[in-house]
Design a protein around this motif. Structure first.
Motif, PDB file in Angstrom:
ATOM      1  N   ARG A 160       0.837  -1.212   0.000  1.00  0.00           N
ATOM      2  CA  ARG A 160       0.000   0.000   0.000  1.00  0.00           C
ATOM      3  C   ARG A 160       0.869   1.257   0.000  1.00  0.00           C
ATOM      4  O   ARG A 160       0.564   2.235  -0.686  1.00  0.00           O
ATOM      5  N   GLU A 161       1.964   1.221   0.763  1.00  0.00           N
ATOM      6  CA  GLU A 161       2.866   2.371   0.791  1.00  0.00           C
ATOM      7  C   GLU A 161       3.484   2.599  -0.585  1.00  0.00           C
ATOM      8  O   GLU A 161       3.589   3.740  -1.051  1.00  0.00           O
ATOM      9  N   LYS A 162       3.898   1.524  -1.251  1.00  0.00           N
ATOM     10  CA  LYS A 162       4.490   1.647  -2.594  1.00  0.00           C
ATOM     11  C   LYS A 162       3.457   2.192  -3.583  1.00  0.00           C
ATOM     12  O   LYS A 162       3.773   3.031  -4.432  1.00  0.00           O
ATOM     13  N   ASP A 163       2.211   1.706  -3.456  1.00  0.00           N
ATOM     14  CA  ASP A 163       1.147   2.220  -4.341  1.00  0.00           C
ATOM     15  C   ASP A 163       0.963   3.719  -4.141  1.00  0.00           C
ATOM     16  O   ASP A 163       0.794   4.472  -5.116  1.00  0.00           O
ATOM     17  N   ALA A 164       1.005   4.158  -2.884  1.00  0.00           N
ATOM     18  CA  ALA A 164       0.850   5.591  -2.596  1.00  0.00           C
ATOM     19  C   ALA A 164       2.022   6.372  -3.183  1.00  0.00           C
ATOM     20  O   ALA A 164       1.830   7.457  -3.757  1.00  0.00           O
ATOM     21  N   GLN A 165       3.234   5.823  -3.064  1.00  0.00           N
ATOM     22  CA  GLN A 165       4.414   6.491  -3.636  1.00  0.00           C
ATOM     23  C   GLN A 165       4.287   6.590  -5.155  1.00  0.00           C
ATOM     24  O   GLN A 165       4.608   7.636  -5.747  1.00  0.00           O
ATOM     25  N   ILE A 166       3.834   5.513  -5.773  1.00  0.00           N
ATOM     26  CA  ILE A 166       3.672   5.514  -7.237  1.00  0.00           C
ATOM     27  C   ILE A 166       2.663   6.574  -7.646  1.00  0.00           C
ATOM     28  O   ILE A 166       2.883   7.339  -8.601  1.00  0.00           O
ATOM     29  N   LEU A 167       1.536   6.633  -6.927  1.00  0.00           N
ATOM     30  CA  LEU A 167       0.510   7.619  -7.253  1.00  0.00           C
ATOM     31  C   LEU A 167       1.060   9.037  -7.108  1.00  0.00           C
ATOM     32  O   LEU A 167       0.842   9.890  -7.987  1.00  0.00           O
ATOM     33  N   THR A 168       1.812   9.272  -6.041  1.00  0.00           N
ATOM     34  CA  THR A 168       2.414  10.593  -5.828  1.00  0.00           C
ATOM     35  C   THR A 168       3.382  10.934  -6.961  1.00  0.00           C
ATOM     36  O   THR A 168       3.352  12.049  -7.508  1.00  0.00           O
ATOM     37  N   LEU A 169       4.220   9.980  -7.338  1.00  0.00           N
ATOM     38  CA  LEU A 169       5.177  10.214  -8.421  1.00  0.00           C
ATOM     39  C   LEU A 169       4.465  10.456  -9.747  1.00  0.00           C
ATOM     40  O   LEU A 169       4.897  11.308 -10.545  1.00  0.00           O
ATOM     41  N   GLN A 170       3.376   9.722  -9.997  1.00  0.00           N
ATOM     42  CA  GLN A 170       2.621   9.932 -11.236  1.00  0.00           C
ATOM     43  C   GLN A 170       2.013  11.341 -11.270  1.00  0.00           C
ATOM     44  O   GLN A 170       2.018  11.997 -12.310  1.00  0.00           O
ATOM     45  N   GLU A 171       1.499  11.777 -10.107  1.00  0.00           N
ATOM     46  CA  GLU A 171       0.935  13.134 -10.043  1.00  0.00           C
ATOM     47  C   GLU A 171       2.023  14.176 -10.273  1.00  0.00           C
ATOM     48  O   GLU A 171       1.820  15.160 -11.007  1.00  0.00           O
ATOM     49  N   GLN A 172       3.200  13.972  -9.670  1.00  0.00           N
ATOM     50  CA  GLN A 172       4.316  14.902  -9.858  1.00  0.00           C
ATOM     51  C   GLN A 172       4.755  14.926 -11.316  1.00  0.00           C
ATOM     52  O   GLN A 172       5.045  15.989 -11.880  1.00  0.00           O
ATOM     53  N   GLN A 173       4.782  13.730 -11.931  1.00  0.00           N
ATOM     54  CA  GLN A 173       5.196  13.641 -13.340  1.00  0.00           C
ATOM     55  C   GLN A 173       4.200  14.391 -14.223  1.00  0.00           C
ATOM     56  O   GLN A 173       4.589  15.111 -15.163  1.00  0.00           O
ATOM     57  N   GLN A 174       2.904  14.232 -13.904  1.00  0.00           N
ATOM     58  CA  GLN A 174       1.888  14.929 -14.701  1.00  0.00           C
ATOM     59  C   GLN A 174       2.033  16.444 -14.548  1.00  0.00           C
ATOM     60  O   GLN A 174       1.954  17.192 -15.521  1.00  0.00           O
ATOM     61  N   GLN A 175       2.296  16.901 -13.310  1.00  0.00           N
ATOM     62  CA  GLN A 175       2.486  18.337 -13.077  1.00  0.00           C
ATOM     63  C   GLN A 175       3.721  18.849 -13.830  1.00  0.00           C
ATOM     64  O   GLN A 175       3.695  19.927 -14.425  1.00  0.00           O
TER      65      GLN A 175
END
Length: 122
Positions: A84-99
């Protein structure tokens, strides 16, 4: 008369002896049956002792298996939490990448505008 009395006494003793032999044979038969019954009971006791040892062994294996299961359940819970922690990190990184992509697109657009203005000035 004494001889008759002796014969009567002998006859009585023979009869008692015969009865005693018959009784002895009967007792020997009962003793043999009792010995056989004891042997069967010894065999049953031996079998029950083996079953008890086997049951004790199986109980030990069951306890070890339950302990391993609890340990694995704990490890699984930790693994799920890490996932779950890795999934949250991935989601955060994807959001940062989109920004960053949106920011880059904005910068490229501004760069194009600047180049266009630069060309106009030349």
């Amino acid at each position: 008369a004494l001889q008759q009395q002796q014969q009567g006494s002998d006859s009585g003793l023979e009869s008692e002896l015969q009865e005693s032999r018959s009784c002895t044979a009967e007792l020997e038969g009962k003793l043999q049956k009792s010995v056989e019954a004891l042997a069967e009971k010894d065999a049953q006791i031996h079998t029950l002792q083996q079953q008890r040892e086997s049951d004790t062994s199986l109980e030990s294996e069951l306890k070890e298996s339950q302990a391993r299961s609890l340990k694995l359940e704990g490890e699984l819970a930790k693994s799920e939490e890490a996932s779950r922690e890795k999934d949250a990190q991935i989601l955060t990184l994807q959001e940062q990448q989109q920004q960053q992509q949106e920011s880059q697109n904005g910068l490229e657009s501004q760069l194009e505008e600047i180049r266009g203005l630069h060309e106009e000035l030349e």
